[in-house]
Design a protein around this motif. Structure first.
Motif, PDB file in Angstrom:
ATOM      1  N   SER B 105      31.391 -11.197 -40.010  1.00  0.00           N
ATOM      2  CA  SER B 105      30.986 -10.243 -40.593  1.00  0.00           C
ATOM      3  C   SER B 105      29.692  -9.784 -39.598  1.00  0.00           C
ATOM      4  CB  SER B 105      30.251 -10.554 -41.994  1.00  0.00           C
ATOM      5  OG  SER B 105      29.478 -11.814 -41.762  1.00  0.00           O
ATOM      6  N   LEU B 106      29.983 -10.630 -38.292  1.00  0.00           N
ATOM      7  CA  LEU B 106      28.937  -9.980 -37.314  1.00  0.00           C
ATOM      8  C   LEU B 106      29.556  -9.500 -36.276  1.00  0.00           C
ATOM      9  CD1 LEU B 106      26.291 -13.272 -37.204  1.00  0.00           C
ATOM     10  CD2 LEU B 106      26.308 -10.963 -38.659  1.00  0.00           C
ATOM     11  N   LEU B 113      19.278  -9.877 -32.395  1.00  0.00           N
ATOM     12  CA  LEU B 113      18.251  -8.891 -32.770  1.00  0.00           C
ATOM     13  C   LEU B 113      18.788  -7.594 -32.989  1.00  0.00           C
ATOM     14  CD1 LEU B 113      15.262  -8.818 -32.568  1.00  0.00           C
ATOM     15  CD2 LEU B 113      15.305  -7.695 -30.387  1.00  0.00           C
ATOM     16  N   SER B 114      19.638  -7.331 -32.383  1.00  0.00           N
ATOM     17  CA  SER B 114      20.409  -5.705 -32.439  1.00  0.00           C
ATOM     18  C   SER B 114      21.030  -5.620 -33.800  1.00  0.00           C
ATOM     19  CB  SER B 114      21.141  -4.933 -31.535  1.00  0.00           C
ATOM     20  OG  SER B 114      22.117  -6.007 -30.992  1.00  0.00           O
ATOM     21  N   ILE B 115      21.664  -6.661 -34.268  1.00  0.00           N
ATOM     22  CA  ILE B 115      22.348  -6.742 -35.497  1.00  0.00           C
ATOM     23  C   ILE B 115      21.234  -6.664 -36.595  1.00  0.00           C
ATOM     24  CG2 ILE B 115      23.599  -8.134 -36.990  1.00  0.00           C
ATOM     25  CD1 ILE B 115      25.134  -9.307 -34.713  1.00  0.00           C
ATOM     26  N   ILE B 116      20.298  -7.295 -36.285  1.00  0.00           N
ATOM     27  CA  ILE B 116      19.394  -7.322 -37.432  1.00  0.00           C
ATOM     28  C   ILE B 116      18.431  -6.067 -37.578  1.00  0.00           C
ATOM     29  CG2 ILE B 116      17.203  -8.647 -38.235  1.00  0.00           C
ATOM     30  CD1 ILE B 116      18.337 -11.195 -36.941  1.00  0.00           C
ATOM     31  N   LYS B 117      18.297  -5.337 -36.597  1.00  0.00           N
ATOM     32  CA  LYS B 117      17.500  -4.226 -36.621  1.00  0.00           C
ATOM     33  C   LYS B 117      18.404  -2.972 -36.797  1.00  0.00           C
ATOM     34  CE  LYS B 117      16.806  -3.116 -31.798  1.00  0.00           C
ATOM     35  NZ  LYS B 117      15.765  -3.199 -30.558  1.00  0.00           N
ATOM     36  N   VAL B 142      13.733 -16.689 -41.287  1.00  0.00           N
ATOM     37  CA  VAL B 142      14.927 -17.291 -41.872  1.00  0.00           C
ATOM     38  C   VAL B 142      15.404 -18.469 -40.986  1.00  0.00           C
ATOM     39  CG1 VAL B 142      16.052 -15.375 -42.922  1.00  0.00           C
ATOM     40  CG2 VAL B 142      16.601 -15.965 -40.422  1.00  0.00           C
ATOM     41  N   GLY B 143      14.256 -18.920 -40.037  1.00  0.00           N
ATOM     42  CA  GLY B 143      14.531 -19.944 -39.137  1.00  0.00           C
ATOM     43  C   GLY B 143      15.326 -19.735 -37.951  1.00  0.00           C
ATOM     44  N   LEU B 144      15.087 -18.656 -37.125  1.00  0.00           N
ATOM     45  CA  LEU B 144      15.847 -18.439 -36.032  1.00  0.00           C
ATOM     46  C   LEU B 144      14.417 -18.092 -34.887  1.00  0.00           C
ATOM     47  CD1 LEU B 144      18.578 -15.960 -36.901  1.00  0.00           C
ATOM     48  CD2 LEU B 144      18.921 -18.301 -36.214  1.00  0.00           C
ATOM     49  N   SER B 145      14.584 -18.534 -33.747  1.00  0.00           N
ATOM     50  CA  SER B 145      13.479 -18.684 -33.111  1.00  0.00           C
ATOM     51  C   SER B 145      13.669 -17.505 -32.194  1.00  0.00           C
ATOM     52  CB  SER B 145      13.434 -19.882 -31.925  1.00  0.00           C
ATOM     53  OG  SER B 145      14.544 -19.596 -31.126  1.00  0.00           O
ATOM     54  N   LYS B 146      12.523 -16.808 -31.700  1.00  0.00           N
ATOM     55  CA  LYS B 146      12.294 -15.704 -30.674  1.00  0.00           C
ATOM     56  C   LYS B 146      13.323 -15.861 -29.358  1.00  0.00           C
ATOM     57  CE  LYS B 146       8.045 -13.123 -29.780  1.00  0.00           C
ATOM     58  NZ  LYS B 146       6.924 -13.160 -29.459  1.00  0.00           N
ATOM     59  N   GLU B 147      13.728 -16.885 -28.860  1.00  0.00           N
ATOM     60  CA  GLU B 147      14.480 -17.283 -27.774  1.00  0.00           C
ATOM     61  C   GLU B 147      15.905 -16.766 -28.070  1.00  0.00           C
ATOM     62  OE1 GLU B 147      12.296 -19.876 -28.684  1.00  0.00           O
ATOM     63  OE2 GLU B 147      10.756 -18.686 -27.384  1.00  0.00           O
ATOM     64  N   GLN B 148      16.296 -16.921 -29.393  1.00  0.00           N
ATOM     65  CA  GLN B 148      17.742 -16.709 -29.838  1.00  0.00           C
ATOM     66  C   GLN B 148      18.040 -15.102 -29.862  1.00  0.00           C
ATOM     67  OE1 GLN B 148      17.341 -19.353 -33.082  1.00  0.00           O
ATOM     68  NE2 GLN B 148      18.627 -20.751 -32.328  1.00  0.00           N
ATOM     69  N   ALA B 149      16.932 -14.408 -30.065  1.00  0.00           N
ATOM     70  CA  ALA B 149      17.106 -12.937 -30.155  1.00  0.00           C
ATOM     71  C   ALA B 149      18.044 -12.247 -29.252  1.00  0.00           C
ATOM     72  CB  ALA B 149      15.477 -12.167 -30.122  1.00  0.00           C
ATOM     73  N   ASN B 150      18.057 -12.651 -28.120  1.00  0.00           N
ATOM     74  CA  ASN B 150      19.200 -11.708 -27.338  1.00  0.00           C
ATOM     75  C   ASN B 150      20.397 -12.569 -27.105  1.00  0.00           C
ATOM     76  OD1 ASN B 150      17.227  -9.550 -26.698  1.00  0.00           O
ATOM     77  ND2 ASN B 150      16.207 -10.775 -25.639  1.00  0.00           N
ATOM     78  N   SER B 157      25.894 -21.587 -34.424  1.00  0.00           N
ATOM     79  CA  SER B 157      26.590 -22.071 -35.208  1.00  0.00           C
ATOM     80  C   SER B 157      27.035 -21.314 -36.362  1.00  0.00           C
ATOM     81  CB  SER B 157      26.121 -23.618 -35.365  1.00  0.00           C
ATOM     82  OG  SER B 157      24.921 -23.483 -36.321  1.00  0.00           O
ATOM     83  N   GLY B 158      27.771 -21.914 -37.423  1.00  0.00           N
ATOM     84  CA  GLY B 158      28.122 -21.293 -38.813  1.00  0.00           C
ATOM     85  C   GLY B 158      26.790 -20.846 -39.624  1.00  0.00           C
ATOM     86  N   GLY B 159      25.819 -22.252 -39.741  1.00  0.00           N
ATOM     87  CA  GLY B 159      24.815 -22.226 -40.344  1.00  0.00           C
ATOM     88  C   GLY B 159      23.946 -20.883 -39.518  1.00  0.00           C
ATOM     89  N   GLN B 160      23.725 -20.969 -38.550  1.00  0.00           N
ATOM     90  CA  GLN B 160      22.665 -19.938 -37.896  1.00  0.00           C
ATOM     91  C   GLN B 160      23.271 -18.471 -37.928  1.00  0.00           C
ATOM     92  OE1 GLN B 160      22.953 -21.561 -33.855  1.00  0.00           O
ATOM     93  NE2 GLN B 160      20.692 -22.599 -34.157  1.00  0.00           N
ATOM     94  N   ARG B 161      24.358 -18.384 -38.069  1.00  0.00           N
ATOM     95  CA  ARG B 161      25.280 -17.026 -38.254  1.00  0.00           C
ATOM     96  C   ARG B 161      24.940 -16.456 -39.375  1.00  0.00           C
ATOM     97  NH1 ARG B 161      30.719 -16.647 -34.824  1.00  0.00           N
ATOM     98  NH2 ARG B 161      30.344 -18.331 -33.812  1.00  0.00           N
ATOM     99  N   GLN B 162      24.858 -17.537 -40.369  1.00  0.00           N
ATOM    100  CA  GLN B 162      24.735 -16.931 -41.709  1.00  0.00           C
ATOM    101  C   GLN B 162      23.018 -16.751 -42.127  1.00  0.00           C
ATOM    102  OE1 GLN B 162      25.997 -15.531 -43.884  1.00  0.00           O
ATOM    103  NE2 GLN B 162      27.296 -17.122 -45.046  1.00  0.00           N
ATOM    104  N   ARG B 163      22.151 -17.334 -41.238  1.00  0.00           N
ATOM    105  CA  ARG B 163      20.871 -17.037 -41.185  1.00  0.00           C
ATOM    106  C   ARG B 163      20.501 -15.445 -40.653  1.00  0.00           C
ATOM    107  NH1 ARG B 163      17.371 -21.581 -41.613  1.00  0.00           N
ATOM    108  NH2 ARG B 163      18.806 -23.407 -41.650  1.00  0.00           N
ATOM    109  N   ILE B 164      21.389 -15.250 -39.687  1.00  0.00           N
ATOM    110  CA  ILE B 164      21.472 -13.913 -39.094  1.00  0.00           C
ATOM    111  C   ILE B 164      22.036 -12.995 -40.315  1.00  0.00           C
ATOM    112  CG2 ILE B 164      22.573 -12.212 -37.298  1.00  0.00           C
ATOM    113  CD1 ILE B 164      22.895 -14.628 -35.497  1.00  0.00           C
ATOM    114  N   GLY B 165      22.914 -13.134 -40.880  1.00  0.00           N
ATOM    115  CA  GLY B 165      23.467 -12.391 -41.943  1.00  0.00           C
ATOM    116  C   GLY B 165      22.483 -12.183 -42.890  1.00  0.00           C
TER     117      GLY B 165
END
Lengths: 329, 322
Positions: B105-106, B113-117, B142-150, B157-165
């Motif tokens: 789904s991503l 960042l661009s997915i989220i905005k 949702v527990g993602l850091s600034k460094e991960q934005a790009n 990982s799967g859990g982090q992707r779900q956080r993006i979703g």
């Protein structure tokens, strides 16, 4: 009960572009004849690779670089490819998670089961087909004569898994490796399939290795359990013992993170306990305990040296500095 | 709190399957069959059922990705299927969905960042700068850091992707979030993290959830009320504690008894679980072939969802007497 399978210090490694990855890293395990051994762990912990190593079916870029797999006393890693092929499907069988991808879509299911019988028991086609229908009846498929003529896509997920089991059981193996056999199924169908496996096991005096990520399935279907984390076994014991008295911090964390565990009343607004972080990458394993950076008990000693798997209580093995070695200091 | 927010009335979605090019015989599948359901502001309504029971079709209808064959859904009193273009856009801003599989789904070509905005861009909210700020804010939430934005989705990982979703769904500040099996592809330790996060976010953003899952333990943890679906119909609807402590419908009981208990001492003889969910009967109760309480009337008359007490509804002729 005599030992049926003994694994000694098994290492299965993959050579990839990013370097060598040890999917199974020094696993030792003893399985007695007639018992159900549950292997539990999260995705990527090496549980499937352990089963494939026993079958000697690991993917082409992988290799078993150390250890022994003694099956009825003979080392499976030392026998010839032909001998191994004769054992697969007749003495050791495996069923997989996704029954749709493991059945051949262009053959009728009856023929697929008959093929295994023909190859291993050297029976004529007609006789093999009769036995194949008999196997379908054994796994609880109604109207097996007719179902044998169906293609896999005609069957529901639960029926396909029954066909897989019929195929695996067709030569009455001594050892059945079941890799997440119910993960793709609904709970009601899962209950039926677990019941079926346990009945067949009793009837044919079979030994089962049940691989799953679901501790509930382990509690219901297994007698012994081994918990895997990042390629290693971190705890093993009888099933009752591990649920009553989990020793490894990872096992404790796993049990606590199940919502509504054991049907305990959950306080409203309460939170689940979680294990912080995620499973480490297997590419560059740091020295020391693999659970080190997720563990709330960790101290300096844990980061320096990897803890051995030791017998802390009778038949209860744990690999953690919290117990054993450290305690004796 | 108990203000009707979403009202589903006599909602039906049927699909027509033809058996082949030269075969004139057609089969009609009722994925959602005459459903009445209300969602109250601020609650979490759990929707549970086996695969193929119509849970996801209901989610698709609610997000207006599908149109119903008959019946309607109202959102704050207005029928969502008679919205004009403008109103539909506003509705889609207000109602967001979290999908099951964070792998498919991503968009793999876009950074986190661009997915989220992206939703902000689509809805023309703010300018370039404020969009990024809003996206970074929700990422932190949702527990993602600034460094991960790009980073790109394959780096997570799967859990982090779900956080993006989840961040993508919440960036528009929706009122209703439909979570379609949001944790079923995650490992149990990660699943617990995401469930706790969803609980926090609900509180912080004053959300209403429709939480779809096949996992009764997850539903029990997160829901206020639970609706049990079987072959396109709601067969039981009750408060969370009632569903688990005194299930009325035989199907609910079967589901509950099939969940493996984590207590090896209780290797329970599972209730006689038979058959599979299949629409086989033209008449009577859809569950009759699998039901151990079946009586004469069940084969003839289809039970309707009846009120049992203030908060409980059940579609069974024998409700309360078994």
């Amino acid at each position: 009960m005599p030992l049926l399978l003994e694994i000694k210090d098994l290492i299965t490694a993959f050579d990839t572009a990013q370097g060598r990855l040890k999917a199974v890293d020094g696993v030792s395990l003893k399985i007695k004849s007639g018992e159900t051994m549950g292997i539990v762990g999260e995705s990527g912990c090496g549980k499937t690779m352990l089963a494939l190593s026993i079958m000697r079916l690991i993917p082409a870029n992988g290799r078993i670089i150390n250890g022994e797999i003694l099956f009825s006393g003979r080392d499976l890693l030392k026998i010839s490819a032909e001998e191994m092929r004769a054992k697969r499907g007749s003495e050791i069988s495996m069923i997989f998670q996704e029954p749709m991808t493991s059945l051949n879509p262009v053959f009728r299911v009856g023929e697929q089961i008959a093929e295994a019988i023909r190859l291993h028991q050297h029976l004529p086609a007609k006789k093999a087909m009769e036995l194949s229908v008999e196997q379908l009846r054994e796994v609880g498929i109604s109207d097996p004569q007719k179902r044998a003529q169906d293609y896999p896509h005609n069957l529901s997920g639960g029926m396909r898994q029954r066909v897989m089991i019929a195929m695996a059981m067709s030569c009455y193996p001594k050892l059945l490796l079941a890799d997440e056999p119910t993960t793709a199924l609904d709970v009601t169908i899962q209950a039926q399939i677990l019941d079926l496996i346990s009945n067949l096991k009793q009837k044919n005096k079979m030994t089962v290795v049940l691989i799953t990520h679901d501790l509930g399935v382990i509690a219901q279907a297994a007698q012994k359990v081994a918990v895997m984390y990042a390629g290693k076994i971190v705890e093993s014991s009888a099933v009752e013992e591990i649920f009553a008295n989990p020793l490894h911090p990872y096992t404790q964390g796993l049990l606590e993170s199940i919502p509504a565990r054991c049907g305990q009343s959950l306080e409203r607004g309460g939170y689940l306990k979680t294990i912080p972080g995620s499973v480490p990458s297997l590419y560059n394993i740091a020295p020391g305990c693999r659970f080190y950076d997720r563990c709330s008990y960790a101290d300096e000693e844990c980061s320096g040296k990897e803890p051995p798997l030791e017998e802390i209580n009778p038949s209860h093995f744990v690999s953690c500095w919290k117990y054993g070695a450290k305690k004796n200091n | 709190m108990l203000k009707t927010f979403v009202e589903i009335r006599e909602l039906t979605k049927k699909y027509i399957l033809s058996s082949g090019l030269f075969n004139p015989r057609k089969r009609i599948i009722y994925a959602v069959n005459n459903i009445d359901l209300q969602i109250f502001k601020g609650e979490t309504l759990g929707l549970v059922g086996e695969s193929g029971c119509g849970k996801s079709t209901l989610a698709r209808l609610m997000t207006r990705l599908e149109k119903p064959s008959s019946g309607y859904i109202t959102f704050k009193g207005e029928n969502i299927f008679s919205y004009d273009k403008e109103a539909l856009k506003a509705y889609r801003r207000n109602v967001q969905i979290i999908f099951q599989d964070p792998y498919s789904s991503l968009n793999p070509r876009k950074s986190a960042l661009s997915i989220i905005k992206e939703p902000l861009t689509i809805h023309r909210i703010g300018d370039k700068k404020t969009r990024s700020e809003a996206a970074l804010e929700i990422m932190a939430k949702v527990g993602l850091s600034k460094e991960q934005a790009n980073r790109y989705s394959h780096e997570f990982s799967g859990g982090q992707r779900q956080r993006i979703g989840i961040a993508r769904a919440l960036v528009l500040n929706p009122e209703l979030v439909i979570a379609d099996e949001p944790v079923s592809s995650l490992d149990v330790s990660i699943q617990a993290q995401i469930l706790n996060l969803l609980k926090d976010l609900k509180h912080d953003y004053n959300l209403t959830y429709l939480f779809i899952s096949h996992d009764l333990n997850v539903i029990r943890y997160i829901s206020d009320r639970v609706a049990v679906m079987y072959l396109g119909k709601i067969v039981e609807l009750a408060l969370n504690s009632d569903i688990y402590n005194r299930p009325l419908h035989p199907y609910t009981r079967m589901l509950l008894s099939a969940v493996p208990s984590c207590d090896p001492q209780k290797k329970k003889r599972m209730m006689n679980i038979k058959g599979e969910a299949r629409a086989e009967n033209d008449e009577g109760c859809a569950f009759q072939n699998r039901c151990s309480y079946k009586t004469e009337i069940c084969a003839k008359v289809e039970p309707r969802l009846e009120k049992i007490d203030e908060q409980s509804f059940c579609a069974c002729h024998l409700a309360g007497s078994i």
